[in-house]
Motif scaffolding. Structure first.
Motif, PDB file in Angstrom:
ATOM      1  N   SER A 128     -42.277  28.037  68.942  1.00 22.30           N
ATOM      2  CA  SER A 128     -42.081  26.670  68.450  1.00 22.30           C
ATOM      3  C   SER A 128     -43.323  26.234  67.675  1.00 22.30           C
ATOM      4  O   SER A 128     -44.390  26.826  67.811  1.00 22.30           O
ATOM      5  N   LYS A 129     -43.167  25.189  66.871  1.00 26.58           N
ATOM      6  CA  LYS A 129     -44.283  24.708  66.048  1.00 26.58           C
ATOM      7  C   LYS A 129     -45.498  24.351  66.903  1.00 26.58           C
ATOM      8  O   LYS A 129     -46.631  24.583  66.529  1.00 26.58           O
ATOM      9  N   ASN A 181     -41.915  34.809  64.761  1.00 27.24           N
ATOM     10  CA  ASN A 181     -40.899  34.259  63.852  1.00 27.24           C
ATOM     11  C   ASN A 181     -40.668  35.205  62.663  1.00 27.24           C
ATOM     12  O   ASN A 181     -40.610  34.787  61.516  1.00 27.24           O
ATOM     13  N   THR A 265     -44.099  31.697  76.460  1.00 21.22           N
ATOM     14  CA  THR A 265     -42.764  31.154  76.214  1.00 21.22           C
ATOM     15  C   THR A 265     -41.964  30.986  77.505  1.00 21.22           C
ATOM     16  O   THR A 265     -40.854  30.484  77.484  1.00 21.22           O
TER      17      THR A 265
END
Ligand code: ZN
Length: 294
Positions: A128-129, A181, A265
């Motif tokens: 995630s950002k 990503n 994560t």
């Protein structure tokens, strides 16, 4: 009469030369029999080699050289020395020499080892950002670097195989080429991830001394254990820490609990195992096996 004398002379001469060659070969063999390697002959990228030396004489500051780097050896008995070689995962496959030296810098003995290729998988991690931009603090980097350069003379306390640090299964093996990503991070996985629930105890794999035990921004709750002779364990993403820097721990002693602090994560233990600062694969025959998650 004169001719046969000459023949005898030549014969004795040849015999003498052959004898001389024979003894010098024997002496060479005698000289080069001090190093024993485990595994011997061949090792895979990311594996560890146990080096044992039986010297005919006492060696002052014995060390070995592998791939242009010098590593310390430790006293393990009368005229006996031992040490660990961590073969970096990115070492080029090929034939290498392990050279034994002492204070004089002279070559005392050498052994040959072949480094063979290990196929490491790739893994894409969706981040995630919020976590993608997470970086280590200067203090954190300093502590990690200190961990990688720690080489303590104390003997490794227990005889392998050592314990695995937590109950769970491996969901990311050592050496995985990491993509975040879809983009290659330029790095590989320097340890194994053991999936377990938050709060599951994390235990020291063998005896050692706590190098640091603190919460970092990137690594989260982190404990580094110096096992001696250049072998160091790093446990990160811990939810709880039970030890402090300088504490002596024994094999199986609880040092903290599984968590997902820092760059993680989900709850898991990232366990890094280092030999003279080189990250090596903890899935090896000298550590009790952990199963791979199904
Ligand atoms: Zn990990």
């Amino acid at each position: 009469m004169k001719k046969s004398f000459k023949k005898t002379f030549i014969f004795i001469g040849i015999l003498f030369i052959l004898l001389k060659i024979g003894t010098s070969i024997a002496q060479e063999k005698e000289k080069f029999k001090e190093i024993s390697l485990k595994p011997s002959g061949e090792v895979k990228q990311g594996q560890t080699v146990f080096i044992n030396i039986k010297s005919p004489e006492k060696l002052v500051n014995p060390a070995f050289v592998f791939n242009n780097k010098k590593y310390k050896l430790f006293n393990s008995g009368e005229n006996q020395y031992s040490g660990l070689l961590g073969v970096e995962a990115l070492t080029n496959p090929g034939t290498y020499t392990i050279s034994l030296t002492d204070e004089t810098g002279n070559l005392k003995d050498q052994a040959i080892i072949k480094v063979s290729e290990k196929k490491f998988p790739s893994q894409n991690i969706a981040v995630s950002k919020g976590t993608a931009g997470l970086t280590a603090t200067q203090h954190e980097n300093n502590q990690i670097n200190r961990m990688k350069t720690t080489v303590t003379d104390d003997l490794l306390g227990a005889v392998p195989p050592y314990n695995s640090p937590t109950a769970g299964c491996i969901n990311s093996v050592f050496g995985v080429k990491r993509y975040y990503n879809g983009k290659f991070s330029g790095n590989y996985h320097k340890g194994i991830d053991i999936r377990a629930n938050k709060g599951v105890p994390v235990k020291s794999i063998t005896d050692g001394k706590i190098l640091f035990a603190e919460f970092f921004r990137l690594h989260g709750g982190s404990v580094a254990v110096d096992h001696g002779q250049g072998l160091v364990s790093l446990y990160i993403h811990l939810s709880k820490i039970d030890v402090k820097a300088g504490d002596k721990v024994t094999s199986g002693q609880k040092v903290g609990e599984v968590g997902s602090t820092g760059f993680a994560t989900g709850p898991h233990l990232h366990w890094g195992l280092y030999v003279h600062g080189t990250s090596i694969d903890p899935m090896t025959d000298w550590i009790k096996p952990v199963t791979i998650c199904k």
